[in-house]
Motif scaffolding. Structure first.
Motif, PDB file in Angstrom:
ATOM      1  N   ILE A 142      83.282  37.048  69.624  1.00 57.30           N
ATOM      2  CA  ILE A 142      83.751  35.662  69.568  1.00 57.30           C
ATOM      3  C   ILE A 142      82.973  34.764  70.535  1.00 57.30           C
ATOM      4  O   ILE A 142      82.729  33.590  70.245  1.00 57.30           O
ATOM      5  CB  ILE A 142      85.271  35.606  69.858  1.00 57.30           C
ATOM      6  N   VAL A 143      82.526  35.370  71.618  1.00 60.97           N
ATOM      7  CA  VAL A 143      81.826  34.596  72.648  1.00 60.97           C
ATOM      8  C   VAL A 143      80.590  33.883  72.074  1.00 60.97           C
ATOM      9  O   VAL A 143      80.263  32.750  72.448  1.00 60.97           O
ATOM     10  CB  VAL A 143      81.440  35.520  73.834  1.00 60.97           C
ATOM     11  N   SER A 144      79.945  34.544  71.101  1.00 63.48           N
ATOM     12  CA  SER A 144      78.704  33.973  70.571  1.00 63.48           C
ATOM     13  C   SER A 144      78.945  32.893  69.493  1.00 63.48           C
ATOM     14  O   SER A 144      78.006  32.323  68.953  1.00 63.48           O
ATOM     15  CB  SER A 144      77.835  35.098  69.998  1.00 63.48           C
ATOM     16  N   LEU A 145      80.179  32.573  69.150  1.00 62.69           N
ATOM     17  CA  LEU A 145      80.454  31.585  68.073  1.00 62.69           C
ATOM     18  C   LEU A 145      80.418  30.153  68.597  1.00 62.69           C
ATOM     19  O   LEU A 145      80.458  29.927  69.821  1.00 62.69           O
ATOM     20  CB  LEU A 145      81.839  31.861  67.479  1.00 62.69           C
TER      21      LEU A 145
ATOM     22  N   GLU B  28      85.070  27.197  66.214  1.00 63.79           N
ATOM     23  CA  GLU B  28      85.415  28.520  65.672  1.00 63.79           C
ATOM     24  C   GLU B  28      85.978  29.421  66.780  1.00 63.79           C
ATOM     25  O   GLU B  28      86.948  30.146  66.594  1.00 63.79           O
ATOM     26  CB  GLU B  28      84.130  29.164  65.133  1.00 63.79           C
ATOM     27  N   LYS B  29      85.284  29.320  67.931  1.00 66.47           N
ATOM     28  CA  LYS B  29      85.691  30.146  69.067  1.00 66.47           C
ATOM     29  C   LYS B  29      87.163  29.883  69.422  1.00 66.47           C
ATOM     30  O   LYS B  29      87.960  30.791  69.646  1.00 66.47           O
ATOM     31  CB  LYS B  29      84.803  29.793  70.267  1.00 66.47           C
ATOM     32  N   LYS B  30      87.511  28.570  69.408  1.00 66.02           N
ATOM     33  CA  LYS B  30      88.869  28.186  69.799  1.00 66.02           C
ATOM     34  C   LYS B  30      89.900  28.771  68.826  1.00 66.02           C
ATOM     35  O   LYS B  30      90.872  29.424  69.230  1.00 66.02           O
ATOM     36  CB  LYS B  30      88.953  26.671  69.811  1.00 66.02           C
TER      37      LYS B  30
ATOM     38  N   GLY C 175      89.789  32.622  68.835  1.00 69.97           N
ATOM     39  CA  GLY C 175      90.263  33.110  70.149  1.00 69.97           C
ATOM     40  C   GLY C 175      91.776  33.108  70.200  1.00 69.97           C
ATOM     41  O   GLY C 175      92.399  34.087  70.616  1.00 69.97           O
TER      42      GLY C 175
END
Ligand code: FA5
Length: 344
Positions: free
Chosen positions: A47-50, A54-56, A59
């Protein structure tokens, strides 16, 4: 990675968790999902690389999934722990049992046995005489006639029964010296007596008990003198306390010995400095002396042919003066507090 996959991960985890039926398997489950390379751990890293949006979204979804799985793991753990006892057989034949606590001899009984063992090689035999006796044997036959002020020192308990013509009133023996003339009257010479018995006096403080034990030595033979007495007392003290402990003899006045002494030992509680127990560095253990000829005559022994020595010490006091006991009040010994008694 999208929301659907996160949802799938949750379903898979909960299905797997359903199949877990032991704590070992639960640990395997934890490693599979939350270990270093676990499924949840890997997705978290992805997820870190999104991108930010999207990450939010992912996550938040992943955090919810994590907390659902962890909550279920916690419930599973409790459920398994509870069911463990019922999984065990009712009785393990090979399991060591809980030993029932076994008591031990009272410290004063131990001390009495040690005293007997020390005197035995010198030829002393343990005897016992009545703990309730006529005042004749307690005083009269020991050269302390009625009305003599020396009787006061023995702070005696009298038993409320009628007086005997010859032997007088009945008392709780305030000292084991009452056994001296009784032993002589047996008529077996020479005498090497060790009379250990319970005594009673109207006394109670840090050094005095209303009932306590004394051990009384009596030797009667031809040619007995004071050096034999000193030798025996020293022998006892060195064996009971160790070679470094010293005694001192103070001149005293007992009516049944002449000369008479009180015997002190260096106090083990304060080692001579002075404390509430001994007051001035030495503790009185008991009396001693050369048997008075009149006492021998009361015992039917010819005082021209025979002589003797005697000593009478308190068992509790003698024991308390052993190094390391640190008993600063004699009353602890019979207070029957198991926490105290267990130490000895
Ligand atoms: C006597 O009792 C003499 N019969 C001793 C004796 C025997 C002298 C033979 C000469 C020849 P005394 O009263 O001092 O002496 O007591 C002797 C010891 O008994 C004391 O030193 C003490 O160790 C112990 N003792 C006496 N009274 C008590 C008490 N109330 N509580 C605990 N120990 C006591």
């Amino acid at each position: 990675m999208d929301l659907l996959e996160v949802e799938k991960l949750k379903t898979q985890a909960l299905t797997d968790l359903d199949l877990v039926d032991s704590l070992t398997k639960l640990e395997e489950f934890r490693v599979k999902y939350f270990g270093k390379k676990g499924l949840v751990t890997v997705v978290t890293k992805d997820i870190v690389s999104l991108g930010a949006d999207e990450k939010k979204a992912l996550g938040r979804a992943l955090n919810e999934v994590k907390s659902v799985i962890q909550g279920s793991m916690e419930s599973k753990k409790l459920e398994l722990e509870k069911s463990i006892p019922s999984q065990l057989p009712e009785f393990y034949k090979s399991l060591p049992g809980t030993r029932p606590e076994i008591g031990h001899l009272h410290v004063i009984t131990q001390a009495i046995r040690e005293i007997v063992d020390i005197f035995k090689p010198l030829g002393f035999t343990r005897v016992r005489y009545p703990e309730i006796d006529w005042e004749y044997f307690v005083f009269e036959a020991l050269n302390i006639p009625e009305e003599h002020p020396a009787r006061d020192e023995w702070e005696t308990f009298f038993v409320d029964i009628s007086r005997d013509e010859k032997y007088g009133r009945t008392v709780i023996t305030p000292h084991t010296s009452s056994g001296q003339v009784r032993e002589m009257l047996k008529g077996n010479l020479p005498i090497r007596m060790l009379n250990i018995s319970r005594c009673g006096r109207r006394q109670a403080d840090v050094r005095h008990l209303p009932t306590f034990y004394q051990f009384e030595g009596l030797v009667v033979d031809k040619g007995i003198n004071i050096s034999h007495l000193k030798g025996v007392l020293n022998y006892f003290v060195k064996n009971f306390y160790g070679p470094e402990r010293e005694i001192r003899l103070r001149p005293y006045d007992f009516r049944f010995t002449e000369p008479s002494f009180e015997v002190d030992v260096l106090c083990s509680n304060c080692l001579g400095a002075g404390c509430s127990l001994c007051k001035e560095g030495w503790m009185e253990l008991g009396g001693a002396g050369v048997v008075h000829p009149k006492v021998l005559e009361y015992g039917g022994i010819d005082s021209k042919e025979y002589s003797g020595f005697a000593f009478g010490w308190g068992v509790e006091r003698t024991y308390m003066m052993k190094s390391g006991t640190q008993i600063d009040d004699i009353r602890h010994l019979f207070a029957n507090d198991v926490r105290f008694l267990e130490q000895f």
